[in-house]
Design an enzyme around this catalytic site. Sequence first.
Site, mmCIF file in Angstrom:
data_model
loop_
_atom_site.group_PDB
_atom_site.id
_atom_site.type_symbol
_atom_site.label_atom_id
_atom_site.label_comp_id
_atom_site.label_asym_id
_atom_site.label_seq_id
_atom_site.Cartn_x
_atom_site.Cartn_y
_atom_site.Cartn_z
ATOM 1 N N ASN A 120 -29.527 19.831 -35.374
ATOM 2 C CA ASN A 120 -30.333 18.726 -34.837
ATOM 3 C C ASN A 120 -31.232 19.281 -33.744
ATOM 4 O O ASN A 120 -30.844 20.197 -33.021
ATOM 5 C CB ASN A 120 -29.402 17.667 -34.234
ATOM 6 C CG ASN A 120 -30.144 16.516 -33.585
ATOM 7 O OD1 ASN A 120 -31.069 15.950 -34.164
ATOM 8 N ND2 ASN A 120 -29.742 16.155 -32.378
ATOM 9 N N HIS A 122 -32.991 18.148 -30.264
ATOM 10 C CA HIS A 122 -32.834 17.088 -29.270
ATOM 11 C C HIS A 122 -33.717 17.409 -28.061
ATOM 12 O O HIS A 122 -33.701 18.545 -27.568
ATOM 13 C CB HIS A 122 -31.371 16.987 -28.831
ATOM 14 C CG HIS A 122 -31.145 15.924 -27.802
ATOM 15 N ND1 HIS A 122 -31.137 14.579 -28.128
ATOM 16 C CD2 HIS A 122 -30.964 15.998 -26.471
ATOM 17 C CE1 HIS A 122 -30.938 13.872 -27.018
ATOM 18 N NE2 HIS A 122 -30.837 14.710 -25.997
ATOM 19 N N SER A 149 -33.473 21.346 -27.246
ATOM 20 C CA SER A 149 -32.343 22.154 -27.725
ATOM 21 C C SER A 149 -32.172 21.967 -29.222
ATOM 22 O O SER A 149 -32.326 20.859 -29.731
ATOM 23 C CB SER A 149 -31.034 21.705 -27.052
ATOM 24 O OG SER A 149 -31.134 21.741 -25.649
ATOM 25 N N ASP A 158 -24.899 14.575 -29.790
ATOM 26 C CA ASP A 158 -25.670 15.604 -29.086
ATOM 27 C C ASP A 158 -24.770 16.579 -28.348
ATOM 28 O O ASP A 158 -25.166 17.173 -27.340
ATOM 29 C CB ASP A 158 -26.673 14.963 -28.096
ATOM 30 C CG ASP A 158 -27.674 14.060 -28.799
ATOM 31 O OD1 ASP A 158 -28.038 14.359 -29.948
ATOM 32 O OD2 ASP A 158 -28.072 13.045 -28.201
#
Length: 230
Positions: A120, A122, A149, A158
């Site tokens: 992911n 973020h 990140s 997250d």
Amino acid sequence: MPSSLANPESRTPAFRLAVLASGRGSNLQALIDARRAGGLPADIVLVASDKAFAPALQRAEEAGIATLALDPKDYATRAAFDEALFARVAEHRPDLVVLAGFMRILDAAALAPWVGRMINIHPSLLPKYRGLHTHRRALEAGDALHGSSVHYVTAELDGGPVVAQAEIPVRPDDTPDTLAGRLLGEEHRLLVACVARIAEGHIALAESTVLHDGRPLAVPLRLQGDGQLA
Ligand code: GAR
């Protein structure tokens, strides 16, 4: 007709990417553009969304990539939606699933088979500012540095192991919008660099540790001015 980014004639076997996106899709576009420019050793085999009208889906169609839109309202529970979504994603046999602005919390059971194969991006320097409104929160905290990140996805929102980060300085006159706008270009470079490194086999997840060329990564890699990670 746009030419397909999948199944190029020249190489076998290609590293297969599925990208999940809920909105604008500029990070997806960065991956598409890098693939076209020869800077990403991977084929994007699917773009999936929880929003039928997400611009990301249109970008995929324009690039000749298979698309999938599922509406969460058609499912009784979050778990049922995630299970259906990932069953459809699995049909495309991705080596890596990239969450690029996919704005949903994932069901832990549906996610479990994908841990280590899903990343992911973020918009904060994790572990700071998980969740939403990251740019505003960085400004309110008076941070001198902000950033983005890329992390492996785990059941903790997250909270998965961070692979790499890109940093930008915060300016005195920044607003959440100017900060987000300035960060976005860095996010694109960061995501492309991370996906490329994973596709090349340099980065992997073992248990809860990121391995870089087989060695545990003590601190996240940093995006350098030349677009490389170090
Ligand atoms: C990016 O800024 C990404 O970091 C963020 O959404 C934006 C997507 O932009 N992701 C999250 O906030 C996930 N928690 P895009 O649709 O133009 O790629």
